[in-house]
Design a protein around this motif. Structure first.
Motif, PDB file in Angstrom:
ATOM      1  N   ARG B   3      11.879  -4.922  -8.490  1.00 30.91           N
ATOM      2  CA  ARG B   3      12.526  -4.464  -9.718  1.00 30.91           C
ATOM      3  C   ARG B   3      11.576  -4.455 -10.918  1.00 30.91           C
ATOM      4  NH1 ARG B   3      17.512  -7.773 -10.736  1.00 30.91           N
ATOM      5  NH2 ARG B   3      16.516  -9.165  -9.253  1.00 30.91           N
ATOM      6  N   LEU B   4      10.429  -5.084 -10.748  1.00 30.62           N
ATOM      7  CA  LEU B   4       9.443  -5.073 -11.835  1.00 30.62           C
ATOM      8  C   LEU B   4       8.663  -3.767 -11.893  1.00 30.62           C
ATOM      9  CD1 LEU B   4       7.953  -8.652 -11.597  1.00 30.62           C
ATOM     10  CD2 LEU B   4       9.642  -7.777 -13.195  1.00 30.62           C
ATOM     11  N   ALA B  38      -4.537  -4.826 -16.691  1.00 33.74           N
ATOM     12  CA  ALA B  38      -4.629  -5.929 -15.736  1.00 33.74           C
ATOM     13  C   ALA B  38      -3.236  -6.366 -15.316  1.00 33.74           C
ATOM     14  CB  ALA B  38      -5.382  -7.095 -16.355  1.00 33.74           C
ATOM     15  N   ALA B  39      -2.348  -6.501 -16.300  1.00 37.10           N
ATOM     16  CA  ALA B  39      -0.978  -6.904 -15.972  1.00 37.10           C
ATOM     17  C   ALA B  39      -0.314  -5.868 -15.085  1.00 37.10           C
ATOM     18  CB  ALA B  39      -0.181  -7.079 -17.264  1.00 37.10           C
ATOM     19  N   SER B  40      -0.564  -4.632 -15.418  1.00 32.25           N
ATOM     20  CA  SER B  40      -0.012  -3.537 -14.621  1.00 32.25           C
ATOM     21  C   SER B  40      -0.522  -3.629 -13.179  1.00 32.25           C
ATOM     22  CB  SER B  40      -0.430  -2.237 -15.280  1.00 32.25           C
ATOM     23  OG  SER B  40       0.203  -1.172 -14.717  1.00 32.25           O
ATOM     24  N   THR B  41      -1.823  -3.942 -13.032  1.00 37.53           N
ATOM     25  CA  THR B  41      -2.403  -4.072 -11.701  1.00 37.53           C
ATOM     26  C   THR B  41      -1.768  -5.240 -10.947  1.00 37.53           C
ATOM     27  OG1 THR B  41      -4.475  -3.340 -12.657  1.00 37.53           O
ATOM     28  CG2 THR B  41      -4.575  -4.265 -10.450  1.00 37.53           C
ATOM     29  N   ILE B  42      -1.645  -6.365 -11.647  1.00 38.65           N
ATOM     30  CA  ILE B  42      -1.081  -7.541 -10.976  1.00 38.65           C
ATOM     31  C   ILE B  42       0.346  -7.257 -10.526  1.00 38.65           C
ATOM     32  CG2 ILE B  42      -0.314  -9.912 -11.376  1.00 38.65           C
ATOM     33  CD1 ILE B  42      -2.778 -10.155 -13.259  1.00 38.65           C
ATOM     34  N   ILE B  43       1.111  -6.628 -11.419  1.00 35.64           N
ATOM     35  CA  ILE B  43       2.497  -6.333 -11.033  1.00 35.64           C
ATOM     36  C   ILE B  43       2.524  -5.355  -9.866  1.00 35.64           C
ATOM     37  CG2 ILE B  43       4.642  -5.276 -11.818  1.00 35.64           C
ATOM     38  CD1 ILE B  43       3.931  -6.394 -14.595  1.00 35.64           C
ATOM     39  N   SER B  44       1.623  -4.388  -9.886  1.00 36.13           N
ATOM     40  CA  SER B  44       1.636  -3.437  -8.775  1.00 36.13           C
ATOM     41  C   SER B  44       1.258  -4.133  -7.474  1.00 36.13           C
ATOM     42  CB  SER B  44       0.721  -2.256  -9.064  1.00 36.13           C
ATOM     43  OG  SER B  44      -0.619  -2.658  -9.021  1.00 36.13           O
ATOM     44  N   LEU B  45       0.357  -5.121  -7.569  1.00 36.67           N
ATOM     45  CA  LEU B  45      -0.001  -5.868  -6.352  1.00 36.67           C
ATOM     46  C   LEU B  45       1.189  -6.717  -5.890  1.00 36.67           C
ATOM     47  CD1 LEU B  45      -3.658  -6.885  -7.161  1.00 36.67           C
ATOM     48  CD2 LEU B  45      -2.889  -5.343  -5.355  1.00 36.67           C
ATOM     49  N   LEU B  46       1.881  -7.339  -6.846  1.00 34.72           N
ATOM     50  CA  LEU B  46       3.063  -8.125  -6.488  1.00 34.72           C
ATOM     51  C   LEU B  46       4.110  -7.236  -5.825  1.00 34.72           C
ATOM     52  CD1 LEU B  46       3.536 -10.390  -9.627  1.00 34.72           C
ATOM     53  CD2 LEU B  46       2.863 -11.094  -7.323  1.00 34.72           C
ATOM     54  N   ALA B  58      14.403   2.115   5.032  1.00 32.77           N
ATOM     55  CA  ALA B  58      13.741   3.416   5.191  1.00 32.77           C
ATOM     56  C   ALA B  58      12.399   3.489   4.473  1.00 32.77           C
ATOM     57  CB  ALA B  58      14.660   4.549   4.713  1.00 32.77           C
ATOM     58  N   PHE B  59      11.794   2.331   4.244  1.00 29.71           N
ATOM     59  CA  PHE B  59      10.469   2.272   3.622  1.00 29.71           C
ATOM     60  C   PHE B  59      10.404   3.006   2.294  1.00 29.71           C
ATOM     61  CE2 PHE B  59       8.720   0.622   7.534  1.00 29.71           C
ATOM     62  CZ  PHE B  59       7.718  -0.195   7.053  1.00 29.71           C
ATOM     63  N   ALA B  60      11.463   2.940   1.535  1.00 25.50           N
ATOM     64  CA  ALA B  60      11.452   3.613   0.244  1.00 25.50           C
ATOM     65  C   ALA B  60      12.354   2.855  -0.710  1.00 25.50           C
ATOM     66  CB  ALA B  60      11.926   5.048   0.378  1.00 25.50           C
ATOM     67  N   TYR B  61      11.910   2.799  -1.968  1.00 24.35           N
ATOM     68  CA  TYR B  61      12.671   2.089  -2.974  1.00 24.35           C
ATOM     69  C   TYR B  61      12.730   2.973  -4.211  1.00 24.35           C
ATOM     70  CZ  TYR B  61      13.505  -1.200  -6.773  1.00 24.35           C
ATOM     71  OH  TYR B  61      13.999  -1.811  -7.888  1.00 24.35           O
ATOM     72  N   THR B  62      13.931   3.172  -4.721  1.00 31.88           N
ATOM     73  CA  THR B  62      14.095   3.991  -5.918  1.00 31.88           C
ATOM     74  C   THR B  62      14.597   3.117  -7.050  1.00 31.88           C
ATOM     75  OG1 THR B  62      14.687   5.827  -4.500  1.00 31.88           O
ATOM     76  CG2 THR B  62      15.129   6.075  -6.847  1.00 31.88           C
ATOM     77  N   GLU B  63      13.961   3.219  -8.182  1.00 30.72           N
ATOM     78  CA  GLU B  63      14.417   2.472  -9.348  1.00 30.72           C
ATOM     79  C   GLU B  63      14.796   3.465 -10.442  1.00 30.72           C
ATOM     80  OE1 GLU B  63      13.200  -1.622 -11.163  1.00 30.72           O
ATOM     81  OE2 GLU B  63      11.652  -0.157 -11.632  1.00 30.72           O
ATOM     82  N   ALA B  79      13.427   8.111 -13.093  1.00 32.68           N
ATOM     83  CA  ALA B  79      13.522   7.176 -11.979  1.00 32.68           C
ATOM     84  C   ALA B  79      12.185   7.115 -11.250  1.00 32.68           C
ATOM     85  CB  ALA B  79      14.620   7.616 -11.022  1.00 32.68           C
ATOM     86  N   LEU B  80      11.887   5.941 -10.731  1.00 33.04           N
ATOM     87  CA  LEU B  80      10.627   5.740 -10.020  1.00 33.04           C
ATOM     88  C   LEU B  80      10.899   5.634  -8.526  1.00 33.04           C
ATOM     89  CD1 LEU B  80       9.123   3.071 -12.406  1.00 33.04           C
ATOM     90  CD2 LEU B  80       8.881   5.548 -12.500  1.00 33.04           C
ATOM     91  N   TYR B  81       9.986   6.163  -7.746  1.00 38.61           N
ATOM     92  CA  TYR B  81      10.177   6.187  -6.306  1.00 38.61           C
ATOM     93  C   TYR B  81       8.956   5.555  -5.653  1.00 38.61           C
ATOM     94  CZ  TYR B  81      10.814   8.088  -1.606  1.00 38.61           C
ATOM     95  OH  TYR B  81      10.969   8.238  -0.243  1.00 38.61           O
ATOM     96  N   LEU B  82       9.221   4.547  -4.849  1.00 35.93           N
ATOM     97  CA  LEU B  82       8.117   3.831  -4.215  1.00 35.93           C
ATOM     98  C   LEU B  82       8.225   3.962  -2.707  1.00 35.93           C
ATOM     99  CD1 LEU B  82       5.796   1.987  -5.255  1.00 35.93           C
ATOM    100  CD2 LEU B  82       7.176   0.072  -4.514  1.00 35.93           C
ATOM    101  N   ASP B  83       7.202   4.537  -2.102  1.00 34.29           N
ATOM    102  CA  ASP B  83       7.110   4.549  -0.641  1.00 34.29           C
ATOM    103  C   ASP B  83       5.633   4.294  -0.322  1.00 34.29           C
ATOM    104  OD1 ASP B  83       5.889   6.902  -1.289  1.00 34.29           O
ATOM    105  OD2 ASP B  83       6.893   8.092   0.243  1.00 34.29           O
ATOM    106  N   PRO B  84       5.249   4.182   0.926  1.00 40.13           N
ATOM    107  CA  PRO B  84       3.842   3.844   1.187  1.00 40.13           C
ATOM    108  C   PRO B  84       2.852   4.744   0.457  1.00 40.13           C
ATOM    109  CG  PRO B  84       5.101   3.639   3.187  1.00 40.13           C
ATOM    110  CD  PRO B  84       6.050   4.145   2.157  1.00 40.13           C
ATOM    111  N   LEU B  85       3.152   6.038   0.364  1.00 42.68           N
ATOM    112  CA  LEU B  85       2.222   6.946  -0.300  1.00 42.68           C
ATOM    113  C   LEU B  85       2.076   6.608  -1.787  1.00 42.68           C
ATOM    114  CD1 LEU B  85       0.479   9.491  -0.453  1.00 42.68           C
ATOM    115  CD2 LEU B  85       2.560  10.829  -0.698  1.00 42.68           C
TER     116      LEU B  85
END
Lengths: 491, 620
Positions: B3-4, B38-46, B58-63, B79-85
């Motif tokens: 959710r972050l 840097a914070a953006s990077t850390i959050i993306s890694l988290l 289904a390997f996808a998350y929509t926010e 809205a943001l869409y997160l999948d492996p790509l």
């Protein structure tokens, strides 16, 4: 009654402002500012009251006043407001405040008469936006004209007489055509029903032969097309903008255009649906030509105000396209563009006025490299240039995108060619930024940066544009309250 | 944790806003700009960690953040869409951008536009993150245009020189030509499929359009138009070499993390569409192959260190397009990642070299720098080897071999494309080592006047590390990305295997290194002789001018448009109205002249009028 108060406050404010200027100039300015601000607050209260509610079925207007005026001729003093007019009234009053504030230092001669005229114009604009009686509508339409003539001819630059006469001839002639059309409609309706009336809602159902409908529609259209202005009736705008004061340009390009677009949506589309369907394609073609033509002309202008005037004509070409493409997305886009264009082009005029106030010129050639000396003003100029070139995230983009995507559904070639107009806007907008703010400061300007007053106005306009670009939903929601009156919105 | 996600683009946006509005001391500017990324990077890694450990359905998350607007049939969300790509893109973009920001804090330290620079840079990163995370095409378009805008602002960052401004405008306008095609593509997709949500679009497209349908072809080609603009592929590549006018960290950002890979991402994101339009996909492969060769030749003849790297980027993106075109989807994204590491490093290294030599760009006036700038030399060498594809060790070799193999063995692969890609390997190692030999070996031509500090060296070391180990991530990378972007294999038997293809590529790489050694270090006279022969001169001028395409566009588009604008400047339409006014004035003058006050003229006039009237009555 609120609607009547809106007009009374403006006119009374104008008269008082005119009278008090004899004793104290500051007081005159403050009165004008107070009048417009009071109106804006009144309208905001009105807007907040009905915001988000479904449209009341029984009373079709959010607010209505209907008094008999000249009963023998079926003339009423009939005002009404719905979502569509509400949005544009808000725009008018906001930009009205801006116009008063930027005139604070720019206008130093005949301050009282100036504000009297300005208030009359604003009252005329509100009258146009609120009138539901064609006689009253025509009356308000003409009320905008004469004070505007004075604003141009008294507080203009060198060739102001030429500009003022040009403006007057264009708008007066086209206004006359509209008067003839109104009378023709009046008599045609009488012949069919035996009732003499200028009432908007009664004329909506007027039975006209297709031939008559087309001619009457063209009469109306002439007035609206000139005022918008539409290609090829646009040439008065650059000439006037080159000569008139900043506030005048703001009112001309942002607000008068809004009234023309409004009148097309409110009167032209519902009164003559069949004639519009016939003439629509031709108008959209002219609109697209106008978009490209004005973009190319804007690219080569050397006078800052002229450049912005052509940019404005280009955006209004999009508005015209949206209104006449016959698609509801496009029509809604046109309304958003009217608002966003009003703010972004108005702000560009403000920037140009701020530059003129410092450098005492409107010629781009005399500027260049101003980022060195006025970084904040330059950043603001860049911002509004980007809004004008249709950068997503700002209001103009939402409007133009909707117009194009809606037009595409009707006729894809038109939309594709018009999309090139967005590209062409890049040329002049970047050229403006380059030759005014970037490059080397070869004229060695050393100028004061934004004053708090300018910063406040321009900052508010930036916030509004970003808001329109990122969360325009309230606008669409308000517009939905116009559903019953503008059926074409939902076609 | 997922959710972050919204914070990843939001933080750079916020810091950009702060930097644009508030005047702060330099230290604070550097701190805010870098720490937000840097914070953006850390959050993306988290987020990535949480995504990997507990994958969403289904390997996808929509926010969904908010409803952008509701205009009836069109109601896009923010809205943001997160999948492996998008996850891989996000992490790489954020991380590489962070390193570049860190580097910039020192590189730009003497500049008077420090505030402005970082405001633009943060906006750039924020736009790119919005682009890759967007859940619908309209939001993607917002990021897309934002990226274009920031490239314009940053390329023309040193605005006092009008040439920089020109380069910036060129970048914006040329990419906007492509953007216009993309926008029309959006109209088409919405008109036919009734939505702009990417996943929904892909689903409806595969349901409603048969393979080879003309609508799919048109849509895919229009999106391709946008992609080639942003990714600087033929025929819209001309803006990228000029984009070198910007400060060097900007070039690193444009080439490695933001901007040019956007086109690759767009095509990968909408790969379903390309599967429905095989001709369009083939066009992607051909454009990629042609671009990688043309840009490779151009890179061979450049004198400006940064321009060599610019053409190298065009060429490498060509590889990615080739991979997309043949259906080797994961290979394209893998190459994007390794390329982000080594290309960022090459630019950062080039920045050190240029800054230490007091803004010297010409590689023929450098030379012998390996002793003076050891860290820069070694990291640059690693990045160069990775770019050219030193087998088994460097990351670039793994990704390039994968693409090479795809050019042959993936669904649309063919011998021709494989040979083109292999020729590209030769060109790459040739121009890379030409650059390395001329800059770091041989005689020294310029004095070193500046030594880089830690803020500039640490990013280089980190990227050098990644330019090597990045390659070993291939297997997990492929399996992870495969859930959203599978490899399309060729049907039927394949005569040569992946290992053989890689072996040939390795041989070609060493051949290129050897040739570069001979031509530019051992026997430069020989090279001069070849280049000054008649054919050599023609080829040299053709290659060094980017196949004369700038010249062509100037004659075809720029000059006619400017001429048209200038000749129509006074608004021809107004001529009509002026004509009417003139006519009226003339008539008035004529009429007023008759009022002369002379009685005999009046008498004559009355008499003449009477005669005419009588004549009319009598004869008609």
């Amino acid at each position: 009654m609120t609607l009547v108060w809106l007009l009374i406050v403006l006119i009374a404010g104008g008269i008082l402002s005119g009278l008090f200027a004899r004793w104290h100039l500051g007081l005159s300015r403050w009165i004008a500012l107070a009048a417009v601000t009071f109106d804006l607050i009144l309208t905001l209260i009105l807007a907040a009251r009905d915001f988000g509610t479904a449209h009341p079925v029984g009373n079709q207007w959010l607010e209505e006043v209907n008094w008999s005026w000249i009963p023998q001729s079926g003339i009423h003093f009939h005002l009404g407001i719905d979502g569509l007019s509400l949005l544009l009234v808000l725009l008018t009053l906001f930009l009205g405040i801006v116009a008063v504030v930027i005139s604070w230092t720019e206008i130093t001669t005949a301050v009282g008469i100036y504000h009297f005229n300005l208030m009359l114009i604003l009252a005329g604009i509100l009258g146009v936006l609120l009138a539901l009686d064609l006689f009253l509508f025509y009356f308000s339409w003409e009320l905008m004209l004469v004070p505007m003539y004075f604003l141009i001819s008294i507080w203009g630059r060198e060739r102001r007489a030429y500009a003022a006469i040009k403006f007057f001839l264009f708008t007066q002639l086209s206004g006359l055509l509209m008067l003839i059309a109104i009378l023709a409609l009046y008599f045609a309706h009488h012949r069919a029903t035996g009732v003499y009336t200028f009432e908007y809602q009664e004329l909506l159902g007027a039975q006209l032969s297709p031939h008559a409908a087309m001619w009457i529609m063209l009469g109306f259209f002439a007035a609206f097309a000139v005022k918008l202005p539409m290609f090829p009736f646009h040439t008065w705008l650059p000439d006037v903008c080159a000569e008139a004061s900043t506030a005048t340009n703001l009112v001309l390009a942002s607000l008068m255009a809004a009234t023309a677009a409004y009148a097309m949506i409110r009167f032209l589309l519902p009164l003559f649906p069949d004639a519009i369907r016939t003439a629509g394609p031709a108008v959209t073609v002219l609109a697209v030509i106008g978009i490209l033509y004005s973009a190319i002309l804007a690219f080569s202008q050397t006078n800052l105000m002229r450049l912005i005037a052509y940019a404005s004509i280009g955006h209004l070409g999009f508005v015209l396209l949206g209104i006449f493409s016959g698609n509801s997305l496009a029509l809604r886009g046109a309304v958003v563009t009217v608002i966003a264009h009003g703010i972004s082009i108005g702000a560009l005029f403000l920037v140009a006025g701020a530059l003129e106030g410092r450098t005492h010129t409107r010629e781009i050639g005399a500027m260049g490299g101003l980022w060195d000396t006025v970084p904040r003003l330059s950043g603001v100029g860049l911002f509004f240039a980007l809004a004008a070139l249709g950068l997503p995230g700002m209001g103009d983009f939402i409007g133009e995108f909707l117009i194009l995507i809606g037009t595409y559904q009707v006729h894809f070639v038109t939309a594709a060619v018009a999309a090139c107009g967005v590209l062409a806007a890049t040329f002049y907008a970047l050229r403006f930024v380059q030759y005014v703010f970037q490059g080397s400061n070869s004229h060695l300007w050393h100028l004061p940066d934004l004053s708090p007053r300018e910063g406040l106005l321009l900052g508010a306009m930036m916030v509004l544009l970003l808001w329109l670009g990122l969360y325009p939903q309230p606008v669409f929601q308000t517009l939905a309250q116009a559903a019953n009156h503008v059926p074409t919105l939902w076609r | 944790m997922l959710r972050l996600l919204w914070l990843v683009p939001a933080l750079p946006f916020a810091s950009s806003l702060v930097l644009a509005l508030v005047r702060l001391p330099r230290r604070a500017v550097a701190w805010i700009a870098t720490s937000s990324i840097a914070a953006s990077t850390i959050i993306s890694l988290l987020v990535a960690g949480s995504f990997l450990s507990t994958p969403p359905a289904a390997f996808a998350y929509t926010e969904a953040l908010w409803r952008w607007f509701d205009a009836g049939s069109l109601h896009p969300e923010i809205a943001l869409y997160l999948d492996p790509l998008s996850l891989i893109m996000m992490v790489v973009v954020a991380f590489v951008s962070f390193l570049i920001h860190l580097y910039s804090t020192e590189f730009m330290s003497g500049d008077d536009g420090y505030n402005r620079f970082f405001a633009y840079m943060n906006l750039f990163v924020a736009s790119m993150l919005t682009l890759v995370l967007a859940d619908n095409l309209l939001l993607l378009y917002l990021g897309w245009e934002g990226v274009g805008l920031c490239s314009y602002l940053l390329i023309g960052f040193w605005y006092r020189d009008s040439d920089n401004g020109r380069a910036g405008r060129k970048a914006f306008i040329v990419t906007r030509v492509g953007d216009t095609a993309l926008m029309i593509g959006l109209f088409l997709l919405f008109h036919r499929l009734g939505t702009l949500n990417i996943q929904e679009l892909m689903r409806r497209a595969s349901e409603q359009w048969p393979i080879g349908s003309s609508a799919a072809l048109a849509a895919a080609l229009l999106l391709l138009g946008g992609a080639i603009g942003k990714s600087a592929q033929l025929p819209l590549q001309t803006w990228l070499p000029d984009a070198m006018a910007g400060p060097t960290p900007v070039s690193a950002l444009i080439h490695a993390a933001t901007m040019v890979t956007a086109g690759v991402y767009l095509i990968a994101r909408t790969h379903v569409l390309y599967a429905l339009a095989p001709q369009a996909q083939f066009a992607v492969a051909v454009i990629g192959a042609a671009t990688l060769l043309m840009a490779g030749f151009s890179a061979l003849t450049q004198h400006d260190l940064k321009r060599v790297l610019a053409y190298s980027t065009i060429s490498q993106i060509g590889y990615m397009f080739l991979a997309l075109g043949v259906g080797a989807w994961p290979a394209a994204i893998f190459h994007f990642m390794t390329h982000a590491f080594f290309k960022a490093l090459l630019f950062l290294g080039a920045g050190i070299v240029i800054k230490s030599l007091n803004d010297e760009h010409d590689i023929f006036r450098m030379g012998g720098l390996r002793k003076h700038l050891p860290v820069a030399f070694w990291t640059f060498l690693i990045a160069g080897c990775s770019l050219a594809g030193l087998p088994l060790i460097t990351a670039g070799a793994f990704s390039k071999d994968w693409i090479l193999w795809g050019a042959y063995g993936a669904a649309n692969g063919s011998t021709g494309l494989w040979v083109a890609a292999l020729t590209g390997v030769l060109l790459t190692s040739l121009y890379t080592f030409r650059m390395i030999f001329l800059v770091f070996f041989g005689e020294q031509h310029s004095q070193v006047t500046y030594r880089p500090g830690n803020a500039m060296l640490i990013p280089c070391l980190v990227l050098a590390f990644l330019s090597i180990v990045g390659g070993y991530m291939k297997a997990p990378f492929a399996s992870f990305l495969g859930t959203s972007l599978p490899w399309n294999s060729k049907v039927g038997a394949i005569p040569i295997g992946e290992t053989a293809s890689g072996g040939i590529a390795a041989a070609v790489f060493f051949l290129g290194v050897y040739l570069a050694y001979v031509l530019f270090l051992r026997k430069p006279n020989l090279t001069m002789a070849v280049a000054s022969s008649r054919a050599g001169r023609v080829l040299h001028s053709l290659w060094s001018s980017d196949w004369a395409m700038d010249w062509l566009y100037d004659r075809l588009f720029v000059r006619p448009l400017v001429w048209l604008a200038n000749s129509g400047k006074s608004d021809l339409i107004d001529g009509f109205y002026s004509g009417v006014a003139w006519l009226n004035k003339t008539a008035w003058r004529g009429a007023s002249r008759t009022q002369s006050g002379r009685l005999r003229w009046y008498a004559a006039g009355i008499a003449a009028g009477s005669i005419v009237l009588i004549a009319v009555v009598l004869f008609l």
